[in-house]
Design a protein around this motif. Structure first.
Motif, PDB file in Angstrom:
ATOM      1  N   LYS A  16       0.803  -1.314  -0.017  1.00 32.63           N
ATOM      2  CA  LYS A  16       0.095  -0.095   0.012  1.00 32.63           C
ATOM      3  C   LYS A  16       0.944   1.144  -0.034  1.00 32.63           C
ATOM      4  O   LYS A  16       0.485   2.060  -0.517  1.00 32.63           O
ATOM      5  CB  LYS A  16      -0.720   0.001   1.278  1.00 32.63           C
ATOM      6  CG  LYS A  16      -2.007  -1.091   1.037  1.00 32.63           C
ATOM      7  CD  LYS A  16      -2.781  -1.126   2.273  1.00 32.63           C
ATOM      8  CE  LYS A  16      -4.005  -1.963   2.393  1.00 32.63           C
ATOM      9  NZ  LYS A  16      -4.770  -1.881   3.400  1.00 32.63           N
ATOM     10  N   GLU A  17       2.229   1.002   0.619  1.00 29.44           N
ATOM     11  CA  GLU A  17       2.767   2.367   0.982  1.00 29.44           C
ATOM     12  C   GLU A  17       3.676   2.483  -0.483  1.00 29.44           C
ATOM     13  O   GLU A  17       3.748   3.741  -0.905  1.00 29.44           O
ATOM     14  CB  GLU A  17       3.917   2.131   1.965  1.00 29.44           C
ATOM     15  CG  GLU A  17       3.377   2.193   3.237  1.00 29.44           C
ATOM     16  CD  GLU A  17       4.467   1.574   4.313  1.00 29.44           C
ATOM     17  OE1 GLU A  17       4.140   1.677   5.501  1.00 29.44           O
ATOM     18  OE2 GLU A  17       5.669   1.259   3.801  1.00 29.44           O
ATOM     19  N   SER A  19       2.296   1.592  -3.518  1.00 27.17           N
ATOM     20  CA  SER A  19       1.290   2.310  -4.380  1.00 27.17           C
ATOM     21  C   SER A  19       0.808   3.818  -4.074  1.00 27.17           C
ATOM     22  O   SER A  19       0.849   4.282  -4.979  1.00 27.17           O
ATOM     23  CB  SER A  19      -0.325   1.644  -3.999  1.00 27.17           C
ATOM     24  OG  SER A  19      -1.218   1.875  -4.584  1.00 27.17           O
ATOM     25  N   LYS A  20       0.952   4.100  -3.013  1.00 24.66           N
ATOM     26  CA  LYS A  20       0.945   5.482  -2.446  1.00 24.66           C
ATOM     27  C   LYS A  20       2.288   6.344  -3.213  1.00 24.66           C
ATOM     28  O   LYS A  20       1.993   7.632  -3.793  1.00 24.66           O
ATOM     29  CB  LYS A  20       0.921   5.919  -0.877  1.00 24.66           C
ATOM     30  CG  LYS A  20       1.145   7.212  -0.562  1.00 24.66           C
ATOM     31  CD  LYS A  20      -0.170   8.013  -1.175  1.00 24.66           C
ATOM     32  CE  LYS A  20      -0.409   9.447  -0.288  1.00 24.66           C
ATOM     33  NZ  LYS A  20       0.891  10.370  -0.471  1.00 24.66           N
ATOM     34  N   LEU A  21       3.380   5.837  -3.092  1.00 23.66           N
ATOM     35  CA  LEU A  21       4.603   6.354  -3.875  1.00 23.66           C
ATOM     36  C   LEU A  21       4.479   6.468  -5.236  1.00 23.66           C
ATOM     37  O   LEU A  21       4.696   7.594  -5.914  1.00 23.66           O
ATOM     38  CB  LEU A  21       5.687   5.666  -3.368  1.00 23.66           C
ATOM     39  CG  LEU A  21       6.328   5.627  -1.930  1.00 23.66           C
ATOM     40  CD1 LEU A  21       7.350   4.619  -1.800  1.00 23.66           C
ATOM     41  CD2 LEU A  21       6.702   7.038  -1.804  1.00 23.66           C
ATOM     42  N   SER A  23       1.706   6.883  -6.720  1.00 21.28           N
ATOM     43  CA  SER A  23       0.638   7.677  -6.996  1.00 21.28           C
ATOM     44  C   SER A  23       1.167   9.190  -6.822  1.00 21.28           C
ATOM     45  O   SER A  23       0.736  10.046  -7.620  1.00 21.28           O
ATOM     46  CB  SER A  23      -0.484   7.520  -6.007  1.00 21.28           C
ATOM     47  OG  SER A  23      -1.538   8.694  -6.116  1.00 21.28           O
ATOM     48  N   ASP A  24       2.040   9.220  -5.799  1.00 22.57           N
ATOM     49  CA  ASP A  24       2.648  10.621  -5.633  1.00 22.57           C
ATOM     50  C   ASP A  24       3.632  10.971  -6.877  1.00 22.57           C
ATOM     51  O   ASP A  24       3.651  12.153  -7.363  1.00 22.57           O
ATOM     52  CB  ASP A  24       3.644  10.701  -4.392  1.00 22.57           C
ATOM     53  CG  ASP A  24       2.702  10.401  -3.047  1.00 22.57           C
ATOM     54  OD1 ASP A  24       3.390   9.906  -2.150  1.00 22.57           O
ATOM     55  OD2 ASP A  24       1.461  10.734  -3.272  1.00 22.57           O
ATOM     56  N   SER A  27       1.463  12.161  -9.755  1.00 25.14           N
ATOM     57  CA  SER A  27       0.886  13.511  -9.548  1.00 25.14           C
ATOM     58  C   SER A  27       2.273  14.559  -9.958  1.00 25.14           C
ATOM     59  O   SER A  27       1.920  15.560 -10.564  1.00 25.14           O
ATOM     60  CB  SER A  27       0.497  13.790  -8.058  1.00 25.14           C
ATOM     61  OG  SER A  27      -0.398  13.011  -7.928  1.00 25.14           O
ATOM     62  N   ARG A 172      -5.676   3.892 -11.898  1.00 24.86           N
ATOM     63  CA  ARG A 172      -6.095   3.627 -10.498  1.00 24.86           C
ATOM     64  C   ARG A 172      -7.421   2.797 -10.536  1.00 24.86           C
ATOM     65  O   ARG A 172      -7.326   1.847  -9.738  1.00 24.86           O
ATOM     66  CB  ARG A 172      -6.785   5.280 -10.088  1.00 24.86           C
ATOM     67  CG  ARG A 172      -7.174   4.857  -8.556  1.00 24.86           C
ATOM     68  CD  ARG A 172      -8.087   6.253  -8.246  1.00 24.86           C
ATOM     69  NE  ARG A 172      -9.380   5.986  -8.940  1.00 24.86           N
ATOM     70  CZ  ARG A 172     -10.205   5.306  -8.529  1.00 24.86           C
ATOM     71  NH1 ARG A 172     -10.183   4.355  -7.447  1.00 24.86           N
ATOM     72  NH2 ARG A 172     -11.498   5.044  -9.344  1.00 24.86           N
TER      73      ARG A 172
END
Length: 345
Positions: A16-17, A19-21, A23-24, A27, A172
């Protein structure tokens, strides 16, 4: 010593971490595109005017945008380092999980063996002994049949001078559907944004994917629309795409062209690859997102490529999107797409 369930939770948390990276990073990449667009606009403004004041103003704007661009690039570099580190951590935790599961299996088998010995000492019937033995062998066989892991390489491109697409929403949605599938741990989803032609070869060499997914624009002349160094459209021929597939990895099983007018591209690559999906006309943003997300969801439940394709078409119909006849599925001669399962339960 942590149990396998504890380690599995750690793996899930780290993913999950990761996936967040990712996503960042996506962006920040969008910021790069926005800044490059502003720089291009400012340069055009300079060319259109002879007013020295305007030229000086636009020059300062360009300098300011370039400074911001440098900072964003540094941030992306930092995120990429974190992604690499997180991937290494996940790999280490998965190895630890495998060792702990093996230890627990061994411990359980030793316990069952002890029980069996006690039962034999109590003169339990041979039939009961055979039944327990068969049960143990079945469990061992099931544990050995761990699903092989596949990698999906998502290559996205939305040039500055083309109609904007919501490619991030598509990525996503695919990630969400994969995470919700039964064999989610058997699928790794990797994204490559703002792709240029040579990024295809680089991505394949780095990741060695099982599936390549192109998302973006296509032309009615069998061309894939990627980006040049300035972020503008660059057309890649069908022949170049086919050559890229056959000269890189032998592990590619499927190419998914989620781009307009891509059916000839899909048909051509199946001369060398097992399967491909293309579009026989233009396809809308929402249709592309719904169709691709459901396709990967079905793969994640262990279904064949053909069944996943049919489910994806059904998803369009359930959503009331009248484009279910746009996607086309092609298979290599001699390949039964009903039996082509990429994620094996």
């Amino acid at each position: 010593m942590p149990t396998s369930s504890t380690i599995a939770n750690t793996v899930l948390r780290k993913k999950k971490e990761l996936s967040k990276l990712q996503s960042d990073k996506a962006s920040e990449i969008k910021k790069v595109a926005d800044l490059e667009k502003k720089i291009t606009f400012a340069r055009k403004s300079i060319l259109r005017t002879k007013n020295s004041s305007t030229i000086q103003s636009k020059t300062r704007e360009i300098e300011r945008y370039n400074t911001q661009l440098s900072k964003v690039s540094q941030k992306i570099s930092g995120i990429e380092k974190k992604i690499a580190q997180k991937s290494t951590e996940i790999s280490a935790e998965e190895s630890k999980l495998h060792r702990e599961e093996s230890r627990e299996i061994k411990k359980r088998m030793e316990f069952e063996k002890k029980q069996l010995s006690e039962i034999e000492n109590m003169q339990v019937s041979i039939s009961k002994h055979e039944q327990l033995h068969h049960q143990t062998q079945t469990e061992i066989a099931e544990l050995k049949n761990i699903p092989e892991k596949i990698t999906v390489l998502f290559i996205a491109s939305n040039p500055l001078d083309s109609h904007p697409l919501r490619l991030d929403e598509e990525a996503r949605e695919i990630e969400t559907k994969i995470r919700q599938s039964e064999y989610r741990n058997s699928i790794e989803f990797v994204t490559k944004w703002a792709a240029r032609p040579l990024d295809i070869l680089q991505g394949i060499n780095e990741i060695n994917p099982t599936i390549i997914h192109f998302s973006g624009h296509g032309s009615d002349e069998d061309q894939l629309v990627l980006q040049d160094n300035a972020g503008n459209a660059k057309f890649v021929s069908k022949e170049a795409i086919v050559q890229s597939m056959v000269t890189t990895s032998d592990d590619i099983k499927l190419v998914f062209f989620n781009t307009c007018f891509s059916y000839n591209q899909a048909y051509s690559v199946t001369e060398y690859l097992d399967a491909a999906i293309g579009m026989n006309t233009s396809i809308g943003d929402e249709a592309a997102r719904v169709f691709s997300a459901q396709f990967y969801s079905a793969l994640g439940f262990g279904y064949s490529v053909e069944k996943a394709f049919k489910q994806a078409k059904a998803a369009l119909m359930l959503e009331g999107i009248e484009e279910e006849n746009t996607p086309e599925l092609y298979g290599k001669e001699g390949i039964d797409l009903k039996k082509l399962i990429l994620v094996k339960p």
